[in-house]
Write an enzyme that holds these catalytic residues in place. Structure first.
Site, PDB file in Angstrom:
ATOM      1  NE  ARG A   1      -3.237   0.338   3.322  1.00 40.45           N
ATOM      2  CZ  ARG A   1      -2.528   0.597   4.357  1.00 40.45           C
ATOM      3  NH1 ARG A   1      -1.814   1.786   4.475  1.00 40.45           N
ATOM      4  NH2 ARG A   1      -2.573  -0.346   5.486  1.00 40.45           N
TER       5      ARG A   1
ATOM      6  CE1 TYR B   1     -13.249  11.573 -17.613  1.00 39.15           C
ATOM      7  CE2 TYR B   1     -13.174  11.535 -15.234  1.00 39.15           C
ATOM      8  CZ  TYR B   1     -13.147  10.996 -16.412  1.00 39.15           C
ATOM      9  OH  TYR B   1     -13.780   9.506 -16.497  1.00 39.15           O
TER      10      TYR B   1
ATOM     11  CG  ASP C   1      -6.679  15.959 -16.485  1.00 39.91           C
ATOM     12  OD1 ASP C   1      -6.002  15.393 -17.242  1.00 39.91           O
ATOM     13  OD2 ASP C   1      -7.703  15.548 -16.123  1.00 39.91           O
TER      14      ASP C   1
ATOM     15  CE  LYS D   1      -9.450   7.947 -19.860  1.00 39.88           C
ATOM     16  NZ  LYS D   1      -9.768   9.241 -19.393  1.00 39.88           N
TER      17      LYS D   1
END
Ligand SMILES: *Cc1c(COP(=O)(O)O)cnc(C)c1O
Length: 393
Positions: free
Chosen positions: A52, A105, A178, A203
Site C-alpha cells: 500500500r 473531466y 490535467d 488513456k
C-alpha cells in the site's frame, strides 16, 4: 541510472526500469505481485515494507513517467480519479478555495460537487482560456488552480505558462494541469511552469484499453513526500499487475503519439472538406482559432478532435451508429478509434444552456483517432455519410 539526463525520453521509456539484479536476466521488469516484504532482520528491508506504501513494479512505472515528465520522481495511482482525489486531500483543507476549468473531466466535477463540497472545500468554475477571468476569480482562500487543456470535447486551449504566472503572483496558489489529452511528450506542463502534472494513464500512456490508472508529477520534493503519505493512508496506489501492463504500453508511447497526431490530422482535414460537415475542432487545422497557442505550448496537435454535421441530432446519432470501424465507447487514447456523443455521454450532467455556451451541441461528435490506417477510417466515414444522407450532395 547516473547517466539518465543523457538519454531522450523515447529511450528512457524503454530502458529506464531495466533491472540488472534480476535473478533470471528476464528482459522485462517482473511483476512483484506481493502484499508484503521480508525483513532480513528486524527493521531491515530493501526499502519496501507493504504494497500500500510502495511496490517495485509500480516504482518501475513511476520511473518511466518521471522520464517523460522530466521530474525527479512521479507517483502512480489506481485511477486518474484516485490521483486527483489524493492531490486534493493532500493539498486542501476546510475553508480553502479551488479554481477549476469550466470544461473539465466529469469525474473531477463530481469530486468537487458531490464529495469535497461536503468537507467545506469551495470551488469556482472559470474559463481558464481567459486569463482575465481567472485573475478575477482568485480569492484570498484560493490554494489551487486545476486546469485541463485541451478541453474535452471542444479542444479549447488554456495558456499553461500564463496560468502559472498568474498562480505564482500569489504566495500560496499552485497550478495543477490535467494533461491526459496530450501527455508530457506533446505538452510538458512542468516546463511550462505548472506545479503539478496529472495524467490518467488509462488513456495514451497505457494506450491499449487494458488498465485504469493515474499519475502525478511535481518538482516540489515536499509535495511529493506529502502525496506519498496521503496515497499510503488512502490506499490509492496503482496495483502491480496494472503497473506492469502500463510499463509495456508506455514503451511505445512516443511511436504511438506520432501516429495518433498524423492520423488525426488527416481525418480532420478530410472531415473539414466534407460538404456535410459544419465544423471541425482540431488544433492542427488552419481554421482552429487558437492554433498559435497550440504551436507555442504543444509539440504536436494530438489525436483528439470533435466535429459537427450539418444534420439533425437524430441524423447525427444514426451517423455514429452507421460507422463500422469507429467504435462507440467511452475513453480515449487507445489504438482503437473511439467515438462518442458528449451531449448524451460525458457532458450529459451539464445544463442545456451551459452546453450551448461551451459549444457542445447535441450533434457534436468526439473522435479519439486510433492507429488504424487513416484511409480505412475515412472509408468508414464515407460509407456512413452515404448510409444516412445518400450518395451525392
Ligand atoms: C479519463 C480521464 C480522467 C479520469 O481518469 P480515470 O483513469 O478514468 O480515473 C481524468 N481526466 C481526463 C481528461 C480524462 O480523460
Amino acid at each position: 541510472m547516473s547517466d539518465r539526463p543523457a538519454f531522450q525520453p523515447s529511450t528512457l521509456v524503454i530502458h529506464s526500469n531495466r533491472v540488472y539484479e534480476s535473478q533470471s536476466n528476464s528482459i522485462l521488469f517482473p511483476i512483484h505481485q506481493t502484499a508484503t516484504y521480508i525483513h532480513e532482520s528486524v527493521g531491515v528491508t530493501k526499502g519496501y515494507g507493504y504494497s500500500r506504501g510502495a511496490n517495485p513494479t509500480v516504482n518501475a512505472l513511476e520511473q518511466s513517467i518521471a522520464a517523460i515528465e522530466g521530474s525527479e520522481s512521479a507517483l502512480c495511482f489506481r485511477s486518474g480519479m484516485a490521483a486527483i482525489t489524493t492531490l486534493c486531500l493532500a493539498m486542501l483543507k476546510a475553508g480553502d478555495h479551488v479554481l477549476l476549468s469550466e470544461v473539465i473531466y466529469g469525474g473531477t466535477t463530481r469530486l468537487f460537487e458531490q464529495v469535497l463540497g461536503n468537507f467545506a472545500i469551495d470551488y469556482t468554475f472559470v474559463d481558464t482560456a481567459n486569463l482575465k477571468a481567472v485573475e478575477q476569480a482568485i480569492r484570498p482562500e484560493t490554494r489551487l488552480i486545476f486546469a485541463e487543456t485541451p478541453a474535452n470535447p471542444t479542444l479549447r486551449l488554456s495558456d499553461v505558462h500564463g496560468l502559472a504566472e498568474l498562480a505564482h503572483t500569489r504566495p500560496n496558489i499552485k497550478l495543477a494541469v490535467d494533461n491526459t489529452f496530450l501527455t508530457p511528450l506533446l505538452q510538458n506542463c512542468l516546463s511550462l511552469g505548472a506545479d503539478i502534472s496529472m495524467l490518467s494513464t488509462t488513456k495514451y500512456i497505457d494506450g491499449h484499453n487494458a488498465t485504469i490508472g493515474g499519475s502525478l508529477a511535481t518538482h516540489d520534493v515536499a509535495l511529493t513526500e506529502r502525496l506519498r503519505l496521503v496515497r499510503k493512508t488512502l490506499g490509492t496506489i496503482q496495483a502491480p499487475f496494472d503497473a506492469w501492463l502500463t510499463i509495456q504500453g508506455i514503451k511505445t508511447l512516443p511511436a504511438r503519439l506520432a501516429m495518433h497526431c498524423a492520423h488525426a490530422g488527416q481525418v480532420a482535414q478530410w472531415l473539414e472538406r466534407h460538404p456535410r460537415v459544419l465544423r471541425v475542432n482540431y488544433p492542427g487545422l488552419e481554421s482552429f482559432p487558437q492554433r498559435e497557442l497550440a504551436k507555442k505550448q504543444q509539440s504536436g496537435f494530438g489525436g483528439m478532435l470533435s466535429f459537427e454535421l450539418k444534420a439533425t441530432t437524430s441524423e447525427s446519432l444514426h451517423f455514429m451508429k452507421a460507422l463500422k470501424l469507429c467504435t462507440c465507447a467511452e475513453s480515449l487514447g487507445s489504438v482503437e478509434t473511439l467515438i462518442t456523443n458528449p451531449a448524451t455521454a460525458s457532458h450529459c450532467d451539464l445544463t442545456v444552456e451551459l452546453r450551448a455556451r461551451l459549444g457542445i451541441s447535441d450533434q457534436l461528435i468526439r473522435l479519439s483517432v486510433g492507429l488504424e490506417a487513416p484511409q480505412d477510417l475515412i472509408a468508414d466515414f464515407e460509407q456512413a455519410f452515404e448510409a444516412i444522407f445518400g450518395g451525392a450532395e
